[in-house]
Write a protein that holds these residues in place. Sequence first.
Motif, PDB file in Angstrom:
ATOM      1  N   ALA A  12       0.833  -1.201   0.000  1.00  0.00           N
ATOM      2  CA  ALA A  12       0.000   0.000   0.000  1.00  0.00           C
ATOM      3  C   ALA A  12       0.869   1.253   0.000  1.00  0.00           C
ATOM      4  O   ALA A  12       0.582   2.228  -0.692  1.00  0.00           O
ATOM      5  CB  ALA A  12      -0.934  -0.009   1.207  1.00  0.00           C
ATOM      6  N   TRP A  13       1.939   1.233   0.766  1.00  0.00           N
ATOM      7  CA  TRP A  13       2.840   2.373   0.834  1.00  0.00           C
ATOM      8  C   TRP A  13       3.466   2.645  -0.533  1.00  0.00           C
ATOM      9  O   TRP A  13       3.536   3.788  -0.983  1.00  0.00           O
ATOM     10  CB  TRP A  13       3.937   2.092   1.862  1.00  0.00           C
ATOM     11  CG  TRP A  13       4.756   3.281   2.196  1.00  0.00           C
ATOM     12  CD1 TRP A  13       5.860   3.735   1.538  1.00  0.00           C
ATOM     13  CD2 TRP A  13       4.531   4.192   3.265  1.00  0.00           C
ATOM     14  NE1 TRP A  13       6.344   4.856   2.135  1.00  0.00           N
ATOM     15  CE2 TRP A  13       5.548   5.161   3.204  1.00  0.00           C
ATOM     16  CE3 TRP A  13       3.583   4.274   4.273  1.00  0.00           C
ATOM     17  CZ2 TRP A  13       5.632   6.206   4.113  1.00  0.00           C
ATOM     18  CZ3 TRP A  13       3.676   5.307   5.172  1.00  0.00           C
ATOM     19  CH2 TRP A  13       4.681   6.250   5.088  1.00  0.00           C
ATOM     20  N   TYR A  43       1.309   6.681  -7.033  1.00  0.00           N
ATOM     21  CA  TYR A  43       0.186   7.435  -7.572  1.00  0.00           C
ATOM     22  C   TYR A  43       0.083   8.855  -7.034  1.00  0.00           C
ATOM     23  O   TYR A  43      -0.346   9.755  -7.740  1.00  0.00           O
ATOM     24  CB  TYR A  43      -1.127   6.691  -7.305  1.00  0.00           C
ATOM     25  CG  TYR A  43      -1.216   5.396  -8.064  1.00  0.00           C
ATOM     26  CD1 TYR A  43      -1.195   5.374  -9.446  1.00  0.00           C
ATOM     27  CD2 TYR A  43      -1.291   4.186  -7.389  1.00  0.00           C
ATOM     28  CE1 TYR A  43      -1.249   4.188 -10.151  1.00  0.00           C
ATOM     29  CE2 TYR A  43      -1.361   2.989  -8.080  1.00  0.00           C
ATOM     30  CZ  TYR A  43      -1.337   2.993  -9.459  1.00  0.00           C
ATOM     31  OH  TYR A  43      -1.397   1.826 -10.141  1.00  0.00           O
ATOM     32  N   LEU A  44       0.456   9.079  -5.782  1.00  0.00           N
ATOM     33  CA  LEU A  44       0.304  10.406  -5.187  1.00  0.00           C
ATOM     34  C   LEU A  44       1.610  11.167  -5.079  1.00  0.00           C
ATOM     35  O   LEU A  44       1.602  12.382  -4.893  1.00  0.00           O
ATOM     36  CB  LEU A  44      -0.343  10.293  -3.796  1.00  0.00           C
ATOM     37  CG  LEU A  44      -1.743   9.695  -3.767  1.00  0.00           C
ATOM     38  CD1 LEU A  44      -2.227   9.575  -2.334  1.00  0.00           C
ATOM     39  CD2 LEU A  44      -2.709  10.517  -4.589  1.00  0.00           C
TER      40      LEU A  44
END
Length: 69
Positions: free
Chosen positions: A24-25, A31-32
């Motif tokens: 997730a990290w 993406y961000l």
Amino acid sequence: MRLVIIILGEVILLGASVLVFRSAWTMLDQYLGYSHLEILLIIGLVLTVVGLILINYEIKCQLDKKKDS
């Protein structure tokens, strides 16, 4: 024997949670990028506090129920 199975299950869950967290990290970084870290930190802190409040409330309810029994 039952305690060994519970401990083994917790170790497996711990390892799996590390892999999920790491994935997730990496996806968030991809993406961000690094420009939204402050916002994500605030959101994470708020969600942590809400989760802890919910858990503590449920534990308190369970302890009160056992006390009344």
